[in-house]
Design a protein around this motif. Sequence first.
Motif, PDB file in Angstrom:
ATOM      1  N   LEU A 301       0.833  -1.199   0.000  1.00  0.00           N
ATOM      2  CA  LEU A 301       0.000   0.000   0.000  1.00  0.00           C
ATOM      3  C   LEU A 301       0.872   1.256   0.000  1.00  0.00           C
ATOM      4  N   ILE A 302       1.886   1.279   0.850  1.00  0.00           N
ATOM      5  CA  ILE A 302       2.769   2.446   0.925  1.00  0.00           C
ATOM      6  C   ILE A 302       3.568   2.597  -0.369  1.00  0.00           C
ATOM      7  N   TYR A 303       3.963   1.484  -0.977  1.00  0.00           N
ATOM      8  CA  TYR A 303       4.683   1.537  -2.252  1.00  0.00           C
ATOM      9  C   TYR A 303       3.802   2.167  -3.336  1.00  0.00           C
ATOM     10  N   ASN A 304       2.544   1.734  -3.428  1.00  0.00           N
ATOM     11  CA  ASN A 304       1.628   2.308  -4.427  1.00  0.00           C
ATOM     12  C   ASN A 304       1.372   3.792  -4.153  1.00  0.00           C
ATOM     13  N   TYR A 305       1.250   4.131  -2.866  1.00  0.00           N
ATOM     14  CA  TYR A 305       1.073   5.535  -2.488  1.00  0.00           C
ATOM     15  C   TYR A 305       2.301   6.355  -2.874  1.00  0.00           C
ATOM     16  N   LYS A 306       3.485   5.781  -2.692  1.00  0.00           N
ATOM     17  CA  LYS A 306       4.721   6.497  -3.021  1.00  0.00           C
ATOM     18  C   LYS A 306       4.823   6.772  -4.518  1.00  0.00           C
ATOM     19  N   LEU A 307       4.360   5.839  -5.345  1.00  0.00           N
ATOM     20  CA  LEU A 307       4.379   6.045  -6.793  1.00  0.00           C
ATOM     21  C   LEU A 307       3.513   7.247  -7.180  1.00  0.00           C
ATOM     22  N   ILE A 308       2.326   7.332  -6.564  1.00  0.00           N
ATOM     23  CA  ILE A 308       1.438   8.464  -6.852  1.00  0.00           C
ATOM     24  C   ILE A 308       2.046   9.756  -6.327  1.00  0.00           C
ATOM     25  N   TYR A 309       2.631   9.693  -5.137  1.00  0.00           N
ATOM     26  CA  TYR A 309       3.308  10.848  -4.528  1.00  0.00           C
ATOM     27  C   TYR A 309       4.415  11.360  -5.466  1.00  0.00           C
TER      28      TYR A 309
END
Length: 569
Positions: A301-309
């Motif tokens: 989840l944090i990895y996917n969030y980081k990509l969007i960030y």
Amino acid sequence: MRENNDATIKGNKSFPFFDEANTAGNEIPEYIIVKSGLKVRVADAEWLLLQNKGKGNLIKLAWLRSGELSNKEIELALLVFIHYVINKSASTAYTVVIGVRPVIQSGFPSIEDLMIAWSSLGLNKKKATNQFFGTLVRLGYREFEKFHQFTSSNLDTKVIDPLNPFKGRLSELEFDSVVQNLNQEIASIDFSIDRDYDFFDRLGNAGFFSFGILRNLVSVRLLIAILRRPIQVAMLKWSDLIPVGSSFNDKLITGCNEILNIGTAALQLRLYRVKSNVKEAWYRSTPERYPMALSEDLSLLIYNYKLIYAKGLNLALLKSGIDLAKEEVIEIMENMPVFISKDFFCLRLNDVASYKALFTQHSSLYHLGEQTIIQRLKSLKGISDRTSNLSVTSNRLRHTALTRGAEKGLDSAQLSRLTGVTEPAARHYVDLDYQSRRLIDENYLANQFLKNAFAVPVRSLDKNDEVILGSNFEKIGGVKDIKACSQCKTKLGRPIGCYGCPSFRPLLDADHRTVLDQANAKLSANIVHLPSSVINRSVEKLERQIDKIKITIALCDELINQQDRINDQ
């Protein structure tokens, strides 16, 4: 109260200081560097302690020069406040200032006046007053020893009622329903969609899914997983999240305490203490001794969030006329806050060096205020029969975890490491025994309120519904949210694990009693094959599901009987 003879100070633009010899040898400096690293002019009526909008970011001190206090009293108050803003968190300093204000703003009371007024003060004001006079004594002002002796010996004992519906621990049903609802909300997000700049720029606009909504969801999900204070989540930078097996290269985290390879792709998290005795005036100056391993799901989840960030940062750079490769964008992110303020995406700078200069290991610029996380946490929905407005706070989450941990037999050191509280604090978490807690949870489940909160059984499913099947391939129910259901990882499996889930639509005429028999048989088998010392916690989830299946059966029977009575008429 003593008579005030210093009316001349009223209306002054800065604080005048008592010019007689200071018996304790303390002096008021012109400028100070507060805990966050900001420079503050002591004579100003407002002290900015944080660059974000968290609790204590601004302390207002105009009341000090209202004409009620003498020059000497102003000096003493400033010495205490300076001590707190330099050595303690902004939140703690703010709490002391606003707490002691009603006690001293009309002039320091005599010991007799303080004793008379004491009973009318709330607990927070009493604590702040005790801290205020205690600090004066530590600074060398022995004339206040009697004040501190009185305040410290007359603090109310705050007893935590574990069953308090507003502040006590969450029941099993409350906690499970909150997490289920949050996970379903996150599961509905499509991370594969390519977002444009408007997605990041419209953080405050209602009615649109935006980066701000995503950021808040991820921050709350992380907080529930790590059981820390909201400010500790707000303090995080991307350099605090590294793959398991990597090293933080931090002198305060020894190599033996870092997390080595655990055979799965996951992240480890470095957390910083909020309350510390270290007098280093830096934001994020004291990491916790042990990093924390995150689950594979949360890491993803944090990895996917980081990509969007990273996409948002790249678009913000392009708005400033800066076009960078992906690796260079990730490099800039290293010291940027994981949960960033909405103001950042409106920022326009001329070059990469200017962006990099904004963010260092100890910078607090553009970190999300913890109040945003607190409010998002409070907005979480769950099932409760104790109150119509279930309140979820980080304190309640930690209390719930400490209670469960104590029931599992964890010692105070393990509980401390699990939740970040001190070992002495962890020792106080001696809660209800297992049988008492089960009795309470059963009472929560077996009432009309929770029957109404469960999904209402239906006669038939829509043609597009995904079907939940029983062991004999008969239809048991359907699914409201197929995507959320496909990502469900209940250890009990279908259909037993489906009962009570917000996405489950039980069929009115389905054979739920067979499912109940299967669940009871599974429970009996587990009890037979497990040592008595571990039965309670290991089968508890199954026991709760059995209760939920019984509720579903009772609700179906009630609806069928109602329909039969209507037909007979």
